[in-house]
Every structure is written in C-alpha cells, then in structure tokens.
Write an enzyme that holds these catalytic residues in place. Structure first.
Site, short mmCIF file in Angstrom:
data_model
loop_
_atom_site.label_atom_id
_atom_site.label_comp_id
_atom_site.label_asym_id
_atom_site.label_seq_id
_atom_site.Cartn_x
_atom_site.Cartn_y
_atom_site.Cartn_z
CD GLU A 1 -81.06 -15.17 42.55
OE1 GLU A 1 -81.66 -16.05 43.17
OE2 GLU A 1 -81.63 -14.16 42.08
CG ASP B 1 -80.84 -19.18 42.40
OD1 ASP B 1 -80.56 -18.45 43.36
OD2 ASP B 1 -81.66 -18.88 41.52
CD GLU C 1 -84.15 -20.90 44.31
OE1 GLU C 1 -84.60 -20.12 45.15
OE2 GLU C 1 -84.44 -20.86 43.11
CG HIS D 1 -81.33 -16.14 38.09
ND1 HIS D 1 -82.63 -16.10 37.67
CD2 HIS D 1 -81.26 -17.17 38.96
CE1 HIS D 1 -83.32 -17.07 38.25
NE2 HIS D 1 -82.50 -17.74 39.04
#
Length: 587
Positions: A234, A236, A239, A250
C-alpha cells in the site's frame, strides 16, 4: 448413410453440450439495481506534450453493497452476521449470494462533477465510502506504475474535522478484481471486488471469490472480522483531515503478487503486528509529528481552509523507470505558489523533507518504533510493488479502533506528548470517537479533483517557490493551534446503510474501519501508516416483503457475465451442425 450422419451429429452435439461450462456461481453480480459507474475526468501527462484529459469512472467497493440470495430478497449478511441458513459455509454462501448494484449519490453520498469527486460522510444511514478508479474500458481497474513518475491531485479538506480521514492511496489489487485468479468470483472489478491493503483487513466479506464467513464475529453493530485477511502493499499518498496529514509507504513480503489471503500469524493482528507479512505502521511523514506544528492546518503555511494541489514524486536511484525506488517527495501548491514539504525537526533525525530508507531508520530510532519497514524490504520492496502496478483508492472514513488519534492527536495515549513521535496533530485525545463524529458532524466531506499523473515535473504548473515551513501571511503563531474535539462544525459517520429506491427497503452498512496505521496496535505502536479500510465491514440488510412479486423477474435472470456469449456460441455450433446434416442428406 442418413442414420450414420444423424448419429455423428448427435455425438458432436453431445460434445458441445458437455463442453459448455456449468457455473456454480459465486460472489455473483445482482440484477435489482443497475450498476452505473460515475464518470470522472483524469489526465496523463508528459514533459514533451503536456497533459491529455480523458473520461474514466469510479466503482464502489464490494463491502458496501447489499448482499442478497440470488433469485430472492433474503439478506446473506444482516447487521453484523452472516445468515446461518443461506451461508452455512463459505462455498455455499458464495454460490447463494449476489452483490447488488449501487445508487452512488442518493445512497452513498458520492457525487461527481467534471474532474471533481466529492465523498460525503453520512448519507441517510450510510457512513463513509471507498471507490476505485476504473480503466478506459470500464471493465478493469486502472493500473498505475509510478516509479520515476509523479501523481498530482487537488484536495479540499476544509470540511473534515478531527477524527475523520479523507484518503487517497494505492494498493496492489488485481486489475480484474480477482476474476481470473479465482473463478468463483463472477462479479469482478465492475462490482468493486478484490480489495486488500497492508493492514490485512479481516472485515472483507469476500476474499478469493469465497465468503469470509468462517469464524466471523461482530466487531460493531454493522461489521465484523472473519478467519482470513486480504493483504497487499500500500502506498498512502494522502491521509488527512483539516488538522493533520501523512503520506506513507507500506511494503509487504507476500508470497504472491497482488492480493494475498492471510490466516493467523501472517495477518499480523494484535500482538502479532510485527510478525505479519505486511508493514502496518509503514514509514510515515507527518509534518506535525516531525516537529513542525505550524506547517499544515487552518491558516497555516498549507492552509486547509482552502483547496490545495498535492504532488507526490517517486524518484529512482538512476533516474530510470527500472531503477530501485530511492525517495518519495512531497510538494504543495496553493494560490499559485509552490510550497516545499516541511523539514524534520526531531533530534537524531536529519532535517529531511522526504521519505528515504535513511529517514525511516532515523525516525524509527528516534521514536523507539519497530522498524518493520526495513525488515520487509523498505523502499526497494515498495518500488517492486510500484513496478507491478497498483490501483487508485479514494475513501472517507472514521476509525473504530483508535479514533484516528494516530493521525491527528497524541498516540499512544499512555505516553506524554513530550516523547518524540507521540504528538501527531493538535486534536484532543478525546476526539474521533465514531459515535460522536457520526452524530455531530454528518455533513462532513472531502473533495478530490484534477487527478494527473506522468513524468516528474509534468503534472503541475511552475509557481513561485516558498521555503518549506514558512507560514503564509495568515499563519501567525509558533505554537500548535488550539482546537476543540472536532476541529470544525461538520458531521460524520461510518455505518454504511444503503437505502435504494427499489421496492423493498435495503440497508447496506459499510461498518467500522479496520485499524489504520498504528490504530489497533499495541501502546508502543509507531507510525501512522494507513489502510483506509474504513467502513469496510458492514451490514447489508433488506427489509419488507412487499412488492416481492415485482422483483422476482429481475432477480431470477441473474446470469453470469459471459453466459450470453456462451449461449450464442452454442447456438452457432448447433446451426453449423444442422447445416452439415442438411448437406449430407441432400448428398
């Protein structure tokens, strides 16, 4: 002669009939509500030719949808439990149940206009949403390969208080939602199947084309966890709410590429967080956590009362598409000015403003966090996932595991905010309780617009540079701003109740968020990674037996996607055989 010809034709027809597939349908596509994807303008950019716009669409995640018995109106999932009669086991459940189409704006608060997509938080009984960008053919998800590229998006978080998360990120989902790898998945990307992220969420209702009903237990009034989780790398990009933001890679060490089903230790749940196959903490860059408390927020350098452009760049070691990922940089653009990301102001950490292996190692040490990021391969592993390609996700959610404190407040709460890494944002530790934000701020929303991707430097106009961390004219104080428990006066919720205009009253409750980043981790949990699996659980309920007769015809026609093609092919084969028979008889 004639008898032999007829016998031959009969045998050939038998072969055709035997070869026609029999479908033990699973994770089927419903037929009550037409699935029409909201259109969205996006753009691809090159340094030589600029940006070219095109129209694509988004699709709602499968977990938010009504799941009912095929050919009937019974709920396969109601409240926070699977039906014991319809779903006695995963395979039977998958054979019996269908995912239904969505009414995006009226039920889920998802509104599109040109290149803007607005995600509302509470719409009727529905709370939150998660959507994916489809490709130009509207059959598969758009796949992004971002190494040696940049991604830009305009974001408006002015209507997002403490405790909410308007997220834009990439995950290594299968382009077709898992249909080719898992034949029991007959719904596919068109119905938003195949979600996964680095939190290995276990609240996903269907994984690998089968119901995740084994060992299912409710975690809230509308969601639960099953025996299995859905893992994948993942990235990001964003956020955030109006008080805090983070961007976080991640990596995962999954045994297969793309979405991987986990069980037990591999899921990294609870005390096994750092034994799992994915890095749940990630390596986050949150300006507030990195020591600059006047960079991001209402009236600050990056003023969250106004729309901003967020540019994320992925640099490789040799400047080529095939080189290892070296660095992830962030640039903001607001009011025609380019604003560099804030520099780190933490003892023991170089004053960096980007994510590198060195930055991650130093920050983990300074914050006394477990460096699972390095254990699972760090930037190089993240780059490998970017090479394989990832799917764009946009969501709005609240956090039933940690109240979003890992993003916008002090976390863990059993440590003073003077401990490096604990203070992540200015929101009170009492903020973010889902029941409260859902009741007090239901009209909250986030807007993402003007999505562009391409060569580094090609997606945004040249502006007047502003030094990192320099407050704008309206940003005054050197201390963190004081806010109340909400951060603004909006309202939010995360229960996903989908009420459609069809005869029966249907409710599709997305449910509680699975922990994002350090949410759900032990008190020593570190970085703010993110899964945005928010509201991915959910209650899918349909009440009222009225007007059942008016819906039976539609539901009874619930055929697999390629059924008509197979039937057409069979008709052509039979016609050809009959023509041959006629020629034999005439001869």
């Amino acid at each position: 002669m004639l008898r032999r010809a007829i016998l031959c034709v009969a045998m050939m027809m038998a072969v055709v009939c035997v070869s026609t597939p029999y479908y033990a349908y699973a994770q089927q596509a419903g037929a009550v509500t037409a699935e029409v994807h909201p259109s969205l303008s996006v753009a691809t950019c090159t340094s030589s030719s600029g940006c070219q716009s095109r129209t694509q669409s988004v699709v709602l995640d499968a977990n938010w949808r009504w799941i009912h018995r095929t050919g009937a109106y019974d709920n396969c999932y109601d409240g926070n439990q699977w039906s014991s009669s319809i779903c006695p086991n995963p395979s039977t459940c998958s054979s019996n149940c269908a995912l239904e189409g969505a009414q995006y704006q009226s039920t889920y608060g998802i509104a599109n206009s040109g290149n803007a997509l607005t995600l509302g938080f509470v719409t009727g009984t529905n709370v939150g949403s998660r959507v994916y960008l489809m490709d130009q053919n509207d059959r598969n998800y758009q796949i992004f390969k971002l190494k040696n590229r940049e991604f830009s998006v305009d974001v408006d978080v002015s209507n997002l208080p403490c405790g909410l998360n308007g997220a834009l990120y990439f995950v290594e989902m299968d382009a077709d939602g898992g249909m080719s790898r898992f034949p029991t998945n007959r719904a596919g990307a068109k119905f938003g199947t195949g979600y996964c992220d680095a939190q290995c969420p276990q609240d996903i209702k269907f994984i690998n084309g089968l119901a995740n009903s084994d060992g299912w237990s409710g975690t809230s009034s509308s969601s639960g966890n099953g025996k299995y989780g859905a893992c994948c790398a993942e990235m990001d990009i964003w956020e955030a709410n109006k008080m805090a933001t983070a961007f976080t890679p991640h990596p995962c060490s999954t045994p297969t590429t793309g979405q991987t089903q986990c069980e037990g230790l591999a899921c990294g749940a609870g005390a096994d967080r750092y034994n799992g196959i994915c890095d749940k903490d990630g390596c986050d860059f949150n300006s507030f956590r990195m020591g600059n408390k006047t960079f991001y927020g209402p009236g600050l350098t990056v003023d969250t009362n106004q729309k901003m452009t967020v540019v994320t760049q992925f640099f490789t070691v040799d400047g080529t598409d095939t080189g290892d990922l070296k660095e992830i940089r962030r640039i903001y653009i607001q009011n025609g000015k380019i604003i560099k990301n804030s520099a780190t102001k933490i003892a023991g950490v170089n004053p960096d403003d980007s994510i590198t292996d060195s930055f991650c190692s130093q920050a983990k040490t300074a914050f006394q966090d477990t460096n699972h990021f390095a254990t699972l391969g760090g930037m190089r592993a993240m780059g490998t996932s970017l090479d394989r390609g990832m799917v764009l996700v946009l969501s709005i959610w609240d956090d039933h595991a940690a109240n979003m404190l890992w993003l916008d407040s002090n976390y863990p709460t059993n440590k003073p905010d003077t401990v490096p890494g604990v203070a992540r944002g200015p929101c009170p530790t009492t903020s973010g309780v889902p029941a409260n934000v859902e009741r007090e701020f239901p009209r909250s929303s986030v807007q993402f617009s003007n999505r562009r991707w391409g060569d580094i430097g090609s997606t945004h106009p040249t502006g007047t540079p502003s030094s990192s961390g320099t407050p704008a004219a309206t940003a005054a104080t050197s201390s963190a701003p004081s806010v109340d428990s909400s951060g603004n006066n909006n309202n939010n919720n995360n229960v996903n109740s989908a009420t459609t205009s069809s005869p029966a009253s249907m409710t599709n409750s997305g449910g509680s968020s699975s922990a994002s980043g350090s949410a759900g981790a032990s008190s020593t949990a570190g970085a703010s990674g993110a899964s945005s699996t928010g509201a991915s659980g959910g209650s899918n309920s349909s009440t009222s037996a009225s007007a059942v007769d008016t819906r039976t015809a539609a539901l009874s026609g619930n055929l697999p996607p390629n059924f008509l093609n197979e039937a057409s092919s069979l008709r052509r084969s039979v016609a050809s055989l009959l023509f041959i028979l006629l020629l034999v008889v005439l001869a």
